[in-house]
Design a protein around this motif. Structure first.
Motif, PDB file in Angstrom:
ATOM      1  N   GLN A   8      79.593  64.332  22.570  1.00  0.00           N
ATOM      2  CA  GLN A   8      80.297  63.153  22.110  1.00  0.00           C
ATOM      3  C   GLN A   8      79.223  61.961  22.620  1.00  0.00           C
ATOM      4  O   GLN A   8      80.036  60.810  22.754  1.00  0.00           O
ATOM      5  N   LEU A  13      77.654  61.471  17.927  1.00  0.00           N
ATOM      6  CA  LEU A  13      78.520  60.615  17.235  1.00  0.00           C
ATOM      7  C   LEU A  13      77.647  59.963  16.057  1.00  0.00           C
ATOM      8  O   LEU A  13      78.740  60.041  14.788  1.00  0.00           O
ATOM      9  N   LEU A  30      84.191  68.130  15.745  1.00  0.00           N
ATOM     10  CA  LEU A  30      83.297  67.846  17.172  1.00  0.00           C
ATOM     11  C   LEU A  30      83.851  68.570  18.088  1.00  0.00           C
ATOM     12  O   LEU A  30      85.102  68.471  18.412  1.00  0.00           O
ATOM     13  N   ALA A  32      83.675  68.283  21.874  1.00  0.00           N
ATOM     14  CA  ALA A  32      83.346  67.489  23.032  1.00  0.00           C
ATOM     15  C   ALA A  32      83.665  68.037  24.419  1.00  0.00           C
ATOM     16  O   ALA A  32      84.657  68.814  24.371  1.00  0.00           O
ATOM     17  N   GLN A  35      87.151  66.763  25.583  1.00  0.00           N
ATOM     18  CA  GLN A  35      88.082  66.506  24.561  1.00  0.00           C
ATOM     19  C   GLN A  35      89.552  66.890  24.935  1.00  0.00           C
ATOM     20  O   GLN A  35      90.589  66.338  24.420  1.00  0.00           O
ATOM     21  N   TYR A  43      87.322  57.140  16.667  1.00  0.00           N
ATOM     22  CA  TYR A  43      85.718  56.616  17.031  1.00  0.00           C
ATOM     23  C   TYR A  43      85.412  55.296  16.342  1.00  0.00           C
ATOM     24  O   TYR A  43      86.154  55.020  15.275  1.00  0.00           O
ATOM     25  N   ILE A  57      88.638  61.395  14.326  1.00  0.00           N
ATOM     26  CA  ILE A  57      87.764  62.936  14.854  1.00  0.00           C
ATOM     27  C   ILE A  57      88.531  64.004  14.748  1.00  0.00           C
ATOM     28  O   ILE A  57      89.801  63.959  15.168  1.00  0.00           O
ATOM     29  N   TYR A  59      88.611  67.442  16.372  1.00  0.00           N
ATOM     30  CA  TYR A  59      88.089  68.364  17.260  1.00  0.00           C
ATOM     31  C   TYR A  59      87.986  69.601  16.830  1.00  0.00           C
ATOM     32  O   TYR A  59      88.836  70.326  16.251  1.00  0.00           O
ATOM     33  N   LEU A 135      83.364  57.223  22.559  1.00  0.00           N
ATOM     34  CA  LEU A 135      83.843  57.209  21.233  1.00  0.00           C
ATOM     35  C   LEU A 135      83.540  55.787  20.672  1.00  0.00           C
ATOM     36  O   LEU A 135      83.949  55.417  19.700  1.00  0.00           O
TER      37      LEU A 135
END
Length: 318
Positions: A8, A13, A30, A32, A35, A43, A57, A59, A135
């Motif tokens: 991230q 990003l 994503l 992260a 997270q 974001y 996002i 995740y 973010l």
């Protein structure tokens, strides 16, 4: 194509945003490191023209990792090994792993079972991006991206298809049969700009100050000799020209290593000047300038951590 972006940070990003607004990924997520602590899934992105954008996002969890066709690793070089080991527990064989980090030498540190499991690419980019907060990133400069296979057996048409898809998201992306030479060229730039800006707390453009001319030549001369022993032939004059051009083009930027030092974080110096030092020992080539920069950055980070913890009262050393 099921794609996971890992990391991230600014580059992670940046790619997540451009993949999200394109039609490249059937499923995009994503992964992260924090997270589980991020309550917000929004974001904030400001493009190179200053236009703001807010997105959601998605995740990644075990199921997304299991189905991933492409995993883009936008993490630090020293995090590659541990990150891949965790991903390997869930990911399928022949997944395309794309390494997007500074420096060289991470592949030699990976266990053979990981290397044999995946098709591994190296990705190099000159796009500028700044993370202002969690973010929240700004695309500070348009660049180009180079990609090439470093491990695995993949048909050229499949490599071209992956390159095309990435180019649709964030152009321009160029495929190279010999990406290792490109890696060495970028390593040369990093060996100069990163440690000098970090140790002297200066923006990239100030590297072109004449007081650094001699040091730049010594760093690159050592690098060229080491690269030759690895079968890579580089031109010292062209490297010096490239370094100066990159410094000028990114004159107001803060290098990643300088950002890490200022934040008292671990740097990638072991995979930059430290990599030259390591290969110098291997090939019995003296690399005093790169070795000194490597050791000084390591020492600086240690001093800064001690000072932050109240254990060291001295001045910042160069």
């Amino acid at each position: 194509m099921n794609i996971i972006v890992v990391g991230q940070g600014a580059m992670g990003l940046l790619w997540y945003h451009h993949l999200a607004i394109s039609t490249v990924a059937t499923n995009l997520s994503l992964l992260a490191s924090t997270q589980h602590n991020l309550a917000d899934d929004n974001y904030h992105f400001i493009d190179s023209h200053g236009i703001p954008y807010q997105g959601k996002i998605n995740y990644a969890y075990d199921e997304q990792i299991k189905n991933a066709d492409v995993i883009l690793l936008c993490v630090k070089s020293f995090q590659i090994g541990s990150t891949l080991k965790q991903i390997a527990q869930h990911s399928k064989a022949n997944t395309s792993i794309i390494l997007a980090h500074n420096g060289m030498g991470t592949l030699t540190e990976l266990p053979k079972e990981l290397i044999n499991k995946y098709n591994i690419y190296a990705l190099l980019t000159t796009h500028g991006c700044l993370r202002k907060s969690s973010l929240n990133i700004t695309h500070t400069g348009i660049g180009i991206t180079d990609i090439g296979l470093v491990s695995g057996c993949v048909e050229l048409t499949e490599q071209q298809a992956l390159t095309y898809q990435l180019n649709q998201a964030l152009p321009s992306v160029n495929l190279h049969k010999n990406i290792i030479e490109k890696q060495w060229q970028k390593l040369a730039v990093n060996c100069v700009i990163n440690p000098i800006t970090a140790l002297h707390d200066i923006d990239n453009g100030q590297v072109n100050n004449t007081i650094f001319t001699g040091q730049i030549e010594k760093v690159l001369t050592e690098l060229v000799l080491v690269a030759k022993s690895e079968g890579i032939y580089l031109n010292i004059a062209l490297l010096i020209k490239t370094v100066r051009q990159v410094a000028a083009a990114t004159a107001k930027n803060c290098s990643s290593m300088r950002c890490d030092v200022l934040a008292h974080k671990q740097t990638e110096i072991n995979y930059i000047n430290g990599y030259i030092h390591k290969l110098g020992i291997k090939h019995k080539i003296a690399t005093p300038e790169n070795t000194q920069l490597w050791q000084t950055v390591l020492r600086q980070v240690s001093f800064d951590k001690l000072r932050t913890n109240g254990e060291y009262k001295g001045k910042r050393r160069v």
